[in-house]
Write an enzyme that holds these catalytic residues in place. Structure first.
Site, PDB file in Angstrom:
ATOM      1  N   GLN A 271       0.841  -1.189   0.000  1.00  0.00           N
ATOM      2  CA  GLN A 271       0.000   0.000   0.000  1.00  0.00           C
ATOM      3  C   GLN A 271       0.873   1.235   0.000  1.00  0.00           C
ATOM      4  O   GLN A 271       1.951   1.253   0.581  1.00  0.00           O
ATOM      5  CB  GLN A 271      -1.005   0.003   1.143  1.00  0.00           C
ATOM      6  CG  GLN A 271      -0.461   0.066   2.528  1.00  0.00           C
ATOM      7  CD  GLN A 271      -1.539  -0.212   3.571  1.00  0.00           C
ATOM      8  OE1 GLN A 271      -2.396  -1.075   3.392  1.00  0.00           O
ATOM      9  NE2 GLN A 271      -1.482   0.502   4.665  1.00  0.00           N
ATOM     10  N   GLY A 272       0.377   2.233  -0.707  1.00  0.00           N
ATOM     11  CA  GLY A 272       1.084   3.490  -0.824  1.00  0.00           C
ATOM     12  C   GLY A 272       0.147   4.634  -0.509  1.00  0.00           C
ATOM     13  O   GLY A 272      -1.060   4.549  -0.759  1.00  0.00           O
ATOM     14  N   TYR A 273       0.711   5.694   0.040  1.00  0.00           N
ATOM     15  CA  TYR A 273      -0.081   6.846   0.482  1.00  0.00           C
ATOM     16  C   TYR A 273       0.055   7.989  -0.505  1.00  0.00           C
ATOM     17  O   TYR A 273       1.148   8.343  -0.937  1.00  0.00           O
ATOM     18  CB  TYR A 273       0.337   7.238   1.898  1.00  0.00           C
ATOM     19  CG  TYR A 273      -0.139   6.187   2.861  1.00  0.00           C
ATOM     20  CD1 TYR A 273      -1.381   6.294   3.464  1.00  0.00           C
ATOM     21  CD2 TYR A 273       0.594   5.033   3.086  1.00  0.00           C
ATOM     22  CE1 TYR A 273      -1.864   5.295   4.289  1.00  0.00           C
ATOM     23  CE2 TYR A 273       0.125   4.029   3.907  1.00  0.00           C
ATOM     24  CZ  TYR A 273      -1.115   4.162   4.506  1.00  0.00           C
ATOM     25  OH  TYR A 273      -1.590   3.165   5.311  1.00  0.00           O
ATOM     26  N   LEU A 274      -1.091   8.550  -0.832  1.00  0.00           N
ATOM     27  CA  LEU A 274      -1.186   9.666  -1.766  1.00  0.00           C
ATOM     28  C   LEU A 274      -1.016  10.970  -1.000  1.00  0.00           C
ATOM     29  O   LEU A 274      -1.124  10.996   0.233  1.00  0.00           O
ATOM     30  CB  LEU A 274      -2.542   9.624  -2.470  1.00  0.00           C
ATOM     31  CG  LEU A 274      -2.825   8.306  -3.214  1.00  0.00           C
ATOM     32  CD1 LEU A 274      -4.301   8.175  -3.536  1.00  0.00           C
ATOM     33  CD2 LEU A 274      -1.986   8.231  -4.476  1.00  0.00           C
TER      34      LEU A 274
ATOM     35  N   ARG B 115       6.412   6.620   0.135  1.00  0.00           N
ATOM     36  CA  ARG B 115       5.348   6.539   1.153  1.00  0.00           C
ATOM     37  C   ARG B 115       4.623   5.197   1.014  1.00  0.00           C
ATOM     38  O   ARG B 115       3.420   5.145   0.807  1.00  0.00           O
ATOM     39  CB  ARG B 115       4.372   7.700   0.965  1.00  0.00           C
ATOM     40  CG  ARG B 115       5.006   9.069   1.106  1.00  0.00           C
ATOM     41  CD  ARG B 115       4.005  10.200   0.965  1.00  0.00           C
ATOM     42  NE  ARG B 115       3.216  10.165  -0.249  1.00  0.00           N
ATOM     43  CZ  ARG B 115       3.514  10.823  -1.385  1.00  0.00           C
ATOM     44  NH1 ARG B 115       4.593  11.553  -1.469  1.00  0.00           N
ATOM     45  NH2 ARG B 115       2.719  10.756  -2.424  1.00  0.00           N
TER      46      ARG B 115
END
Length: 165
Positions: free
Chosen positions: A31-34, A90
């Site tokens: 998962q990656g954060y925007l 991230r």
């Protein structure tokens, strides 16, 4: 975006990966954060299942601690691939074990980039009484529900908090 709901979740640090009961689901998650928008935490997630199937999800969250607002929707692989480059620097990777215990589902996350294992349980109501299951108790550490340093987004942005803090 999907209809906002409230996520009521308690989280604990674990000293090690517990003996996961038979029948648990096992997922590998990236998962990656925007970039944050209007105080909301946005993420995209790829969930790989043991049978080779992959799911993709876009989630927006706001709030801190035990109760947070959450809005989630499935997305296509193409949409995930378009958004994923915007999360560079991230990201987190983890193996999630999902275990049903009575009416609750316990999730044990084994992080792949840090020596960290955490357990969480989503609750139907703030006043729901929680007793960690017997298989989890030998490795159960302190509760970090209200410690924002252990939210997945904080880990993705800053890594692990210093030892002993």
């Amino acid at each position: 975006m999907g209809t906002p709901t409230y996520e009521i979740e308690r989280v604990w640090l674990l000293s090690a990966l517990p003996a996961i009961p038979a029948g648990a689901e096992r997922w590998t998650i990236e998962q990656g954060y925007l970039d944050a928008a209007m105080g909301m935490e946005g993420r995209v997630r790829s969930i790989s299942h043991p049978d080779g199937r992959r799911d993709f999800v876009h989630t927006m969250k706001s709030g801190e601690g035990l109760v947070r607002e959450e809005s989630e929707r499935p997305i296509t692989a193409e949409e995930f691939d378009r958004l994923w480059p915007g999360t560079i620097g991230r990201r987190i990777r983890k193996v999630r074990h999902r275990v049903r215990e009575g009416a609750l589902i316990w999730e044990v996350d084994e992080f792949l980039d840090w020596p960290l294992v955490m357990a969480e349980v989503e609750l139907p109501h703030v006043s729901t009484d929680v007793t960690p299951p017997a298989w989890l108790r030998p490795v159960l550490g302190r509760e970090v529900t209200h410690d924002p340093r252990y939210r997945n987004s904080a880990l993705a942005f800053r890594g692990l908090p210093p030892v002993g803090s």
